[in-house]
Structures are given as C-alpha cells and as structure tokens.
Design a protein around this motif. Structure first.
Motif, PDB file in Angstrom:
ATOM      1  N   THR A   1      14.699  25.214  -3.527  1.00 55.00           N
ATOM      2  CA  THR A   1      13.278  24.473  -3.586  1.00 55.00           C
ATOM      3  C   THR A   1      13.383  23.175  -3.532  1.00 55.00           C
ATOM      4  O   THR A   1      14.389  22.616  -3.793  1.00 55.00           O
ATOM      5  CB  THR A   1      12.590  24.800  -5.001  1.00 55.00           C
ATOM      6  OG1 THR A   1      13.606  24.233  -6.012  1.00 55.00           O
ATOM      7  CG2 THR A   1      12.599  26.161  -5.433  1.00 55.00           C
ATOM      8  N   VAL A   2      12.133  22.581  -3.112  1.00 57.74           N
ATOM      9  CA  VAL A   2      12.104  21.006  -3.476  1.00 57.74           C
ATOM     10  C   VAL A   2      10.980  20.636  -4.097  1.00 57.74           C
ATOM     11  O   VAL A   2       9.907  21.284  -4.069  1.00 57.74           O
ATOM     12  CB  VAL A   2      12.052  20.536  -1.968  1.00 57.74           C
ATOM     13  CG1 VAL A   2      10.897  20.832  -1.106  1.00 57.74           C
ATOM     14  CG2 VAL A   2      11.896  18.971  -2.079  1.00 57.74           C
ATOM     15  N   ASN A   3      10.999  19.673  -4.851  1.00 54.60           N
ATOM     16  CA  ASN A   3       9.857  19.105  -5.810  1.00 54.60           C
ATOM     17  C   ASN A   3       9.899  17.674  -6.194  1.00 54.60           C
ATOM     18  O   ASN A   3      10.901  17.095  -5.600  1.00 54.60           O
ATOM     19  CB  ASN A   3       9.958  19.866  -7.182  1.00 54.60           C
ATOM     20  CG  ASN A   3      11.216  19.868  -7.797  1.00 54.60           C
ATOM     21  OD1 ASN A   3      12.115  20.284  -7.849  1.00 54.60           O
ATOM     22  ND2 ASN A   3      11.212  18.183  -8.554  1.00 54.60           N
ATOM     23  N   SER A   4       8.723  17.038  -6.260  1.00 55.13           N
ATOM     24  CA  SER A   4       8.386  15.717  -6.273  1.00 55.13           C
ATOM     25  C   SER A   4       8.664  15.392  -7.789  1.00 55.13           C
ATOM     26  O   SER A   4       7.883  15.713  -8.471  1.00 55.13           O
ATOM     27  CB  SER A   4       7.142  15.127  -5.780  1.00 55.13           C
ATOM     28  OG  SER A   4       6.965  13.781  -6.293  1.00 55.13           O
ATOM     29  N   PHE A   5       9.862  14.727  -8.334  1.00 43.51           N
ATOM     30  CA  PHE A   5      10.233  14.734  -9.795  1.00 43.51           C
ATOM     31  C   PHE A   5       9.065  13.638 -10.249  1.00 43.51           C
ATOM     32  O   PHE A   5       8.737  13.783 -11.444  1.00 43.51           O
ATOM     33  CB  PHE A   5      11.342  14.200  -9.923  1.00 43.51           C
ATOM     34  CG  PHE A   5      11.949  14.273 -11.645  1.00 43.51           C
ATOM     35  CD1 PHE A   5      12.046  15.258 -11.915  1.00 43.51           C
ATOM     36  CD2 PHE A   5      12.125  12.908 -11.998  1.00 43.51           C
ATOM     37  CE1 PHE A   5      12.368  15.213 -13.642  1.00 43.51           C
ATOM     38  CE2 PHE A   5      12.370  12.860 -13.318  1.00 43.51           C
ATOM     39  CZ  PHE A   5      12.452  13.995 -14.096  1.00 43.51           C
ATOM     40  N   THR A   6       8.707  12.580  -9.495  1.00 44.88           N
ATOM     41  CA  THR A   6       7.763  11.642  -9.907  1.00 44.88           C
ATOM     42  C   THR A   6       6.499  12.102  -9.967  1.00 44.88           C
ATOM     43  O   THR A   6       5.517  11.477 -10.237  1.00 44.88           O
ATOM     44  CB  THR A   6       7.855  10.444  -9.066  1.00 44.88           C
ATOM     45  OG1 THR A   6       7.742  10.959  -7.388  1.00 44.88           O
ATOM     46  CG2 THR A   6       9.193   9.596  -9.183  1.00 44.88           C
TER      47      THR A   6
ATOM     48  N   GLY B   1       0.854  -1.108   0.009  1.00 47.89           N
ATOM     49  CA  GLY B   1       0.179   0.025   0.068  1.00 47.89           C
ATOM     50  C   GLY B   1       0.956   1.057  -0.010  1.00 47.89           C
ATOM     51  O   GLY B   1       0.359   2.345   0.111  1.00 47.89           O
ATOM     52  N   GLY B   2       2.203   1.229   0.252  1.00 52.78           N
ATOM     53  CA  GLY B   2       3.082   2.332   0.034  1.00 52.78           C
ATOM     54  C   GLY B   2       3.056   3.152  -1.242  1.00 52.78           C
ATOM     55  O   GLY B   2       3.272   4.323  -1.231  1.00 52.78           O
ATOM     56  N   GLY B   3       3.011   2.181  -2.310  1.00 50.94           N
ATOM     57  CA  GLY B   3       3.027   2.644  -3.800  1.00 50.94           C
ATOM     58  C   GLY B   3       4.322   3.281  -4.105  1.00 50.94           C
ATOM     59  O   GLY B   3       4.799   3.864  -4.954  1.00 50.94           O
ATOM     60  N   GLY B   4       5.611   2.607  -3.646  1.00 48.64           N
ATOM     61  CA  GLY B   4       7.002   2.835  -3.886  1.00 48.64           C
ATOM     62  C   GLY B   4       7.542   3.969  -3.500  1.00 48.64           C
ATOM     63  O   GLY B   4       7.013   4.785  -2.599  1.00 48.64           O
ATOM     64  N   ASP B   5       8.833   4.304  -4.173  1.00 50.08           N
ATOM     65  CA  ASP B   5       9.499   5.633  -3.575  1.00 50.08           C
ATOM     66  C   ASP B   5       9.035   6.745  -4.156  1.00 50.08           C
ATOM     67  O   ASP B   5       8.177   6.807  -4.897  1.00 50.08           O
ATOM     68  CB  ASP B   5      11.084   5.269  -4.252  1.00 50.08           C
ATOM     69  CG  ASP B   5      11.575   4.126  -3.777  1.00 50.08           C
ATOM     70  OD1 ASP B   5      11.452   3.768  -2.527  1.00 50.08           O
ATOM     71  OD2 ASP B   5      12.431   3.462  -4.507  1.00 50.08           O
ATOM     72  N   VAL B   6       9.363   7.905  -3.359  1.00 55.66           N
ATOM     73  CA  VAL B   6       8.936   9.074  -3.910  1.00 55.66           C
ATOM     74  C   VAL B   6      10.381   9.997  -4.138  1.00 55.66           C
ATOM     75  O   VAL B   6      11.209  10.026  -3.144  1.00 55.66           O
ATOM     76  CB  VAL B   6       8.306  10.046  -2.843  1.00 55.66           C
ATOM     77  CG1 VAL B   6       8.151  11.256  -3.150  1.00 55.66           C
ATOM     78  CG2 VAL B   6       6.998   9.330  -2.389  1.00 55.66           C
ATOM     79  N   ASP B   7      10.565  10.446  -5.181  1.00 53.03           N
ATOM     80  CA  ASP B   7      11.920  11.080  -5.637  1.00 53.03           C
ATOM     81  C   ASP B   7      11.632  12.546  -5.496  1.00 53.03           C
ATOM     82  O   ASP B   7      11.210  13.320  -6.337  1.00 53.03           O
ATOM     83  CB  ASP B   7      12.211  10.620  -6.940  1.00 53.03           C
ATOM     84  CG  ASP B   7      13.619  11.398  -7.595  1.00 53.03           C
ATOM     85  OD1 ASP B   7      14.375  11.922  -6.713  1.00 53.03           O
ATOM     86  OD2 ASP B   7      13.752  11.273  -8.845  1.00 53.03           O
ATOM     87  N   LEU B   8      12.128  13.272  -4.276  1.00 54.54           N
ATOM     88  CA  LEU B   8      12.161  14.440  -3.980  1.00 54.54           C
ATOM     89  C   LEU B   8      13.580  14.998  -4.559  1.00 54.54           C
ATOM     90  O   LEU B   8      14.697  14.512  -4.329  1.00 54.54           O
ATOM     91  CB  LEU B   8      12.093  14.834  -2.510  1.00 54.54           C
ATOM     92  CG  LEU B   8      10.738  14.534  -1.993  1.00 54.54           C
ATOM     93  CD1 LEU B   8      10.585  15.209  -0.631  1.00 54.54           C
ATOM     94  CD2 LEU B   8       9.649  15.043  -2.708  1.00 54.54           C
ATOM     95  N   ASP B   9      13.565  16.303  -5.110  1.00 52.91           N
ATOM     96  CA  ASP B   9      14.744  17.127  -5.318  1.00 52.91           C
ATOM     97  C   ASP B   9      15.028  18.169  -5.021  1.00 52.91           C
ATOM     98  O   ASP B   9      13.834  19.262  -4.966  1.00 52.91           O
ATOM     99  CB  ASP B   9      14.807  16.953  -7.066  1.00 52.91           C
ATOM    100  CG  ASP B   9      14.661  15.766  -7.718  1.00 52.91           C
ATOM    101  OD1 ASP B   9      15.647  14.725  -7.199  1.00 52.91           O
ATOM    102  OD2 ASP B   9      13.924  15.622  -8.852  1.00 52.91           O
ATOM    103  N   ALA B  10      16.107  18.519  -4.475  1.00 54.54           N
ATOM    104  CA  ALA B  10      16.439  20.158  -4.104  1.00 54.54           C
ATOM    105  C   ALA B  10      17.287  20.612  -5.185  1.00 54.54           C
ATOM    106  O   ALA B  10      17.980  20.100  -5.904  1.00 54.54           O
ATOM    107  CB  ALA B  10      17.324  19.673  -2.763  1.00 54.54           C
TER     108      ALA B  10
END
Length: 194
Positions: A115-120, A44-53
């Motif tokens: 900044t930080v953003n979710s590339f995925t 149920g986690g849905g996999g990794d989250v790729d945050l980018d600074a």
C-alpha cells in the motif's frame, strides 16, 4: 519489464526461467509543481508530501499476520525489510523500498499486499511521477512497473499484491484508491483486495 495496467496479473519469474527468490517493491514520487508565476518563484506548492509504503502479509483465511511500514521496519523473521521513511519524495529513483526474501517467508503467508498512503493527509492531486515497481533483487532487473499518478482526492492506494501460486508468485496491479493516513485506516480497502 511489464508496464502493468490496473487489474492486470503477471507471473513472477526470473528472466531465464525459474522462481524468484528475492524481490524489492520500490515507491517513487514527486510533489507537483505549481503552474504559472507561483511555480516560477517556488511558491504555491504547499510543501512536501510524505507518502509511505507498507507491506502486509495474510494467510489463506485472510488473517493479517505481519505488517512492515515506517514504524516497524522489519518483519519478525527479517524476511521483509523496509528501507525507512522518506518524507519528501525528493531525488531520483525509489524513495522508499520494501525488500522481500520470498524463500524466508513463513509457509502460511499466502498474500502480500503493498500500500501507499499520504501520512500528511495530502491528496494525490499534489503528486506526480508516482509509481511502484517490482525488482528482482538478485540482479536488479525491473520486473513490473505500475503508474500511481493520476490526480484525485484520495490519500491512499492499495498498490499491488503478490499471491503464492504453487511454488511461485503472481503479482496483480490493484491501484485501488482509498482514504487514510496509515494502512490501518485503509484496512477495509485492503481486505477487499484480497
């Protein structure tokens, strides 16, 4: 160490006084674990989250001068250097770090925006324990920390900015929520924060 609230500004100085010379902006995060039975079995986690600074520099006229991010790991003069892309947030401590040598920044750099953003494209609903922190790189002392956690449908945040004030720098915690998979897609919010 100062725990910053949104909109709070702190003058950046060494603990014994004097101006800072080298700082690091650290970004850390974890993927939110699913609750209930799904969480117990790792589902149920849905996999990794790729945050980018990212770090962008601007002059006094709000013109962008430079960008440092996972696709460009250093500024032209190497005064700003990115640690590299972390695509999972796994592990303890900072997942991505941007090192800045304030003494080597060109004189026309007035503001640095982090900044930080979710590339995925995953929303911050899937993130927990997210923070950015500013560290004095000369001694490893944490100067300020800003909690980025707080669920929401946003995919990016304009985290903080450093502004040249006289012969020193001030940091302002922004925490402005926005959308975008890269800093380019967040440029409206970034310019609004200047």
């Amino acid at each position: 160490m100062v725990s910053l609230q949104k909109g709070q500004t702190v003058r950046l100085e060494k603990s014994g006084g004097g101006s800072l010379t080298r700082v690091a902006m650290g970004l850390g995060w974890d993927v939110r674990k699913a609750k209930g039975l799904l969480g117990m079995f790792g589902g149920g986690g849905g996999g990794d989250v790729d945050l980018d600074a990212s770090c962008l520099t601007f002059d006094a006229d709000r013109r962008q001068l430079e960008e440092v991010w996972f696709r460009k790991l250093a500024s032209a003069d190497n005064s700003i250097v990115h640690s590299g892309d972390n695509r999972t947030g796994a592990g303890d401590g900072d997942d991505e770090t941007i090192n800045v040598d304030l003494t080597r920044l060109p004189a026309n750099v007035r503001t640095l925006v982090f900044t930080v953003n979710s590339f995925t494209g995953d929303s911050f609903d899937r993130i927990e324990n997210a923070y950015c922190r500013l560290v004095d790189s000369t001694n490893g002392k944490e100067l300020a920390r800003y909690d980025l956690s707080g669920s929401g449908p946003h995919t990016g945040q304009v985290m903080a900015k450093l502004v040249r004030v006289g012969d020193g720098w001030e940091m302002k915690a922004l925490g402005d929520r926005t959308t975008g998979r890269t800093f380019q897609e967040m440029m409206g919010a970034i310019l609004g924060a200047l």
